[in-house]
Design an enzyme around this catalytic site. Structure first.
Site, PDB file in Angstrom:
ATOM      1  N   TYR A 128      -0.757 -24.612 -11.504  1.00  0.00           N
ATOM      2  CA  TYR A 128      -0.641 -23.463 -12.404  1.00  0.00           C
ATOM      3  C   TYR A 128       0.107 -22.364 -11.675  1.00  0.00           C
ATOM      4  O   TYR A 128      -0.231 -22.026 -10.534  1.00  0.00           O
ATOM      5  CB  TYR A 128      -2.041 -22.980 -12.794  1.00  0.00           C
ATOM      6  N   ASP A 223       4.052 -21.620  -4.086  1.00  0.00           N
ATOM      7  CA  ASP A 223       3.211 -20.651  -4.788  1.00  0.00           C
ATOM      8  C   ASP A 223       1.941 -20.516  -3.945  1.00  0.00           C
ATOM      9  O   ASP A 223       1.018 -21.323  -4.053  1.00  0.00           O
ATOM     10  CB  ASP A 223       2.903 -21.171  -6.195  1.00  0.00           C
ATOM     11  N   LYS A 251      -3.252 -12.135  -5.104  1.00  0.00           N
ATOM     12  CA  LYS A 251      -4.681 -12.163  -4.724  1.00  0.00           C
ATOM     13  C   LYS A 251      -4.998 -11.373  -3.449  1.00  0.00           C
ATOM     14  O   LYS A 251      -5.119 -10.162  -3.506  1.00  0.00           O
ATOM     15  CB  LYS A 251      -5.150 -13.607  -4.569  1.00  0.00           C
TER      16      LYS A 251
HETATM   17  N1  HOZ Z   1      -5.606 -17.535 -12.983  1.00  0.00           N
HETATM   18  C1  HOZ Z   1      -7.000 -17.457 -12.711  1.00  0.00           C
HETATM   19  C2  HOZ Z   1      -7.553 -18.787 -12.430  1.00  0.00           C
HETATM   20  N2  HOZ Z   1      -6.907 -19.539 -11.458  1.00  0.00           N
HETATM   21  C3  HOZ Z   1      -7.776 -16.867 -13.840  1.00  0.00           C
HETATM   22  C4  HOZ Z   1      -7.718 -15.405 -13.827  1.00  0.00           C
HETATM   23  C5  HOZ Z   1      -8.815 -14.735 -14.658  1.00  0.00           C
HETATM   24  O1  HOZ Z   1      -9.259 -15.299 -15.636  1.00  0.00           O
HETATM   25  O2  HOZ Z   1      -9.194 -13.643 -14.309  1.00  0.00           O
END
Ligand code: HOZ
Length: 416
Positions: A128, A223, A251
């Site tokens: 992802y 990524d 992050k």
């Molecule tokens: N992209 C996040 C999971 N890998 C989710 C982000 C969220 O829902 O805060």
């Protein structure tokens, strides 16, 4: 909408009608609006490596807020943060701050296309890279959670520029390259997949990607939004000794606030405006509050942080293993540092790609999640996400978690 501002938070992926609503967090603990306490293993999806509201980070954020919430203009603090990042990610010779991982990967793809003058991108099934149109093809995270193979609203022509290969399978990458010779702008990969549970790269996979990208004239994009400053100070590229052309971070570099970055080789990055013709901009890019959170977080990280994270995360993994074996539930654990994946699977000995992830039992995860949250342990509300451990997690937290897991694995074994 749906009660949430990001789909996985809804708890629908673990068959619960309502999510919890968080009122505050401190260290390794979260508190909901009903005053329940939880040990937190989501850690803001990996961002909170020091746990929540570390007083040193909060102090830095307050100080920055007093200087002004945002200027839409350059500050010396952005340079300071960039230099701190480059010290550990020397491959990021030039970098640009943006506000989210989605923006970072979307911009990285744009630069790669401009640099190679090609249009196609190879990504991996179950990885992802945020929600830019071209990446919403066979993605992990919420797409996997809600069984959305390819998002509605993405035009077919855009999706046709994304080729999908199988994680840990170099032959599938070769096949994708053969299908579109001289058309591949970039190969983008999570060097440790963290959006289909945790799937580490098998020996030689990342090096093989480096070689294939070089051979076909494409750029290699890592990524590292999740893995950057998470699996080691220098991220996965330092851990596995493979250097990408472009790296995306997010992050941890914002310590919980909204900042991300993309950067790489000078000859590639100098195509970005105002040095070059690739346009990308944002009012909130390099926001001073997020930058302050990032600087103060990175200042607190050192090799000993990762030794401590390794020790406490191993204790968690071993505790989970012991608890699951005792219960009779057949569970696999895959871990890289403080990233841990749990797979309910009674056939395989290792999970290496999304096809294998898809053979895991979702119902068991939902039962386990429910039993754990009822015992005050907050796990990711989807089997396709990662359990994160922070430096704030104590031995006592792990012991309480393992005790809860022993009971919860028994609940799974009983229901099945
Ligand atoms: N992209 C996040 C999971 N890998 C989710 C982000 C969220 O829902 O805060």
């Amino acid at each position: 909408m749906g009660g949430v501002n990001s789909p996985v938070r809804s708890f629908k992926g673990v068959s619960r009608e309502y999510p919890i609503f968080i009122s505050r967090a401190k260290g390794s603990k979260l508190y909901d609006e009903d005053h329940n306490e939880y040990i937190d293993y989501v850690c803001s999806w990996g961002a909170s490596i020091l746990g929540s509201a570390d007083p040193r980070v909060v102090r830095a954020v307050k100080k920055a807020a007093e200087r002004g919430l945002g200027f839409g203009a350059a500050t010396k603090y952005e340079v300071e943060l960039a230099e701190m990042i480059r010290k550990h990610f020397p491959s990021m010779q030039l970098m640009r701050f943006v506000s989210s991982g989605t923006e970072a990967t979307m911009s990285a793809a744009r630069v790669a296309r401009a640099f190679t003058k090609r249009e196609k991108i190879i990504k991996f099934d179950g990885c992802y890279h945020g929600h830019a149109d071209g990446f919403l093809v066979r993605g992990g995270s919420g797409l996997a959670t809600f069984s959305i193979a390819d998002s509605a609203g993405v035009s077919e022509s855009v999706a046709s520029f994304t080729l999908v290969a199988r994680y840990n399978d170099l032959k599938s990458v070769e096949a994708a390259i053969e299908r579109s010779p001289n058309e591949i702008a970039a190969i983008i990969v999570e060097p440790v997949a963290g959006n289909m549970g945790v799937v580490p790269p098998v020996e030689g996979f990342l090096k093989g990607l480096r070689r294939l990208a070089d051979e076909c004239g494409a750029l290699l994009i890592f990524d590292e939004v999740i893995t950057g400053f998470r699996v080691s100070l220098g991220g996965a590229q330092a851990l596995f000794g493979v250097t990408p052309d472009i790296t995306c971070l997010g992050k941890v570099i914002g310590g919980g606030l909204n900042i991300a970055a993309y950067g790489g080789k000078e000859e590639v990055m100098k195509l970005v405006s105002p040095l070059g013709p690739v346009y990308q901009a944002g009012t909130l890019s390099g926001n001073p509050i997020a930058v302050a959170a990032g600087i103060s977080t990175l200042k607190l990280l050192s090799n000993s942080t990762y030794n401590r994270l390794e020790k406490i995360s191993r204790k968690l993994e071993e505790g989970f293993k012991g608890a699951s074996e005792e219960s009779g539930a057949r569970v696999l654990f895959q871990r890289v540092g403080s990233m841990l994946g749990i797979f309910f699977n009674d056939k395989l000995n290792a999970i290496r790609n999304y096809d294998e992830v898809a053979t895991c039992d979702r119902k068991s995860y939902s039962i386990f999640f429910g039993a754990m949250i009822d015992r005050g342990i907050y796990l990711p509300p989807s089997p396709f996400e990662t359990i994160f451990v922070s430096t704030a997690h104590s031995d006592r937290d792990i012991e309480r978690t393992v005790q809860a897991a022993a009971e919860s694995f028994r609940s799974v074994a009983k229901v099945l």
